[in-house]
Design a protein around this motif. Sequence first.
Motif, short mmCIF file in Angstrom:
data_model
loop_
_atom_site.label_atom_id
_atom_site.label_comp_id
_atom_site.label_asym_id
_atom_site.label_seq_id
_atom_site.Cartn_x
_atom_site.Cartn_y
_atom_site.Cartn_z
N SER A 219 0.84 -1.20 0.00
CA SER A 219 0.00 0.00 0.00
C SER A 219 0.88 1.25 0.00
O SER A 219 0.53 2.26 -0.61
N GLY A 220 2.02 1.18 0.68
CA GLY A 220 2.95 2.30 0.70
C GLY A 220 3.48 2.62 -0.69
O GLY A 220 3.66 3.80 -1.04
N ASP A 221 3.73 1.58 -1.49
CA ASP A 221 4.19 1.80 -2.87
C ASP A 221 3.10 2.52 -3.68
O ASP A 221 3.40 3.42 -4.45
N VAL A 222 1.86 2.11 -3.47
CA VAL A 222 0.75 2.74 -4.20
C VAL A 222 0.58 4.19 -3.74
O VAL A 222 0.38 5.09 -4.56
N SER B 45 -8.71 -11.68 -7.80
CA SER B 45 -9.75 -12.60 -8.27
C SER B 45 -9.18 -13.75 -9.10
O SER B 45 -9.76 -14.83 -9.14
N TRP B 46 -8.06 -13.52 -9.75
CA TRP B 46 -7.40 -14.59 -10.50
C TRP B 46 -6.49 -15.45 -9.61
O TRP B 46 -5.84 -16.36 -10.09
N GLY B 47 -6.42 -15.13 -8.32
CA GLY B 47 -5.64 -15.94 -7.38
C GLY B 47 -4.14 -15.70 -7.43
O GLY B 47 -3.37 -16.52 -6.93
N GLU B 48 -3.71 -14.59 -8.01
CA GLU B 48 -2.28 -14.32 -8.11
C GLU B 48 -1.72 -13.67 -6.84
O GLU B 48 -0.54 -13.80 -6.56
N ILE B 49 -2.56 -12.94 -6.10
CA ILE B 49 -2.19 -12.38 -4.80
C ILE B 49 -3.38 -12.54 -3.86
O ILE B 49 -4.51 -12.75 -4.31
N ASP B 50 -3.11 -12.47 -2.56
CA ASP B 50 -4.17 -12.68 -1.58
C ASP B 50 -5.06 -11.46 -1.39
O ASP B 50 -6.24 -11.58 -1.14
N ARG B 51 -4.47 -10.26 -1.43
CA ARG B 51 -5.27 -9.05 -1.29
C ARG B 51 -4.61 -7.92 -2.07
O ARG B 51 -3.40 -7.91 -2.28
N SER B 52 -5.42 -6.97 -2.46
CA SER B 52 -4.93 -5.87 -3.27
C SER B 52 -4.27 -4.81 -2.40
O SER B 52 -4.87 -4.34 -1.43
N PRO B 53 -3.06 -4.39 -2.75
CA PRO B 53 -2.42 -3.32 -1.99
C PRO B 53 -3.09 -1.96 -2.20
O PRO B 53 -2.84 -1.03 -1.46
N ALA B 54 -3.97 -1.85 -3.17
CA ALA B 54 -4.64 -0.57 -3.44
C ALA B 54 -6.02 -0.49 -2.80
O ALA B 54 -6.67 0.55 -2.89
N TRP C 235 3.34 6.22 -5.30
CA TRP C 235 3.02 6.46 -6.71
C TRP C 235 1.97 7.55 -6.85
O TRP C 235 2.08 8.44 -7.69
N LYS C 236 0.92 7.49 -5.99
CA LYS C 236 -0.16 8.49 -6.03
C LYS C 236 0.40 9.89 -5.78
O LYS C 236 0.04 10.84 -6.49
N ALA C 237 1.28 10.02 -4.78
CA ALA C 237 1.87 11.33 -4.46
C ALA C 237 2.72 11.83 -5.62
O ALA C 237 2.68 13.01 -5.97
#
Length: 188
Positions: A86-89, A121-130, A92-94
């Motif tokens: 989430s920090g990376d996102v 939703s495709w099972g590639e990660i457990d939760r979205s950082p965004a 990026w936003k800033a």
Amino acid sequence: LDRCRRGRRVRVAGTERQADDYRKAKELDLTTGKRIFVASASFADHLARYIEWHRFEFPDSHYRVAQIAQQHFGDFEHLALAQITSGDVEKWKAKRGTAVSRASVAKELRTLAAVLAKAVSWGEIDRSPAEHVEPPKGLDSEPIHWYSRPELTLLYGRHNGQIWRLMANTGMRRTEALQLRVERVHIA
């Protein structure tokens, strides 16, 4: 070699050394808070799959989404999906906020969030950082104009002054006043 996936243990083929390396990396993950051992697709690979999927599902908006993704998500292309935080996102936003309007950043953030949600939703990660990153607040709105006493006095003196007095004293909106009919008024 055992790995946890979505809270469940999964056995994966591997050597004893690989298991030991994974355990050490996981210990570092837990102590430092940084993902060191990452077994997930790269963001660039996922983005390419997402763009192909989006082209088929949403052909009308595909051009703009693909343009946003290709021009503005370069900060993530060298990372694995599971490494993005989430920090990376937020960073990026800033960074984007210094280059474009808040509305543009909000639109680009919605696109990034959709890309990452599809990885979930495709099972590639457990939760979205965004998922908990808020879009920037719009600062373009102006404060509500309140009539001063002299302005109200002028309005009361004009044609339909009684209607203006009714609206000002009741908080009635213009459309409510226009739709007001005598037969709808009940005096108690």
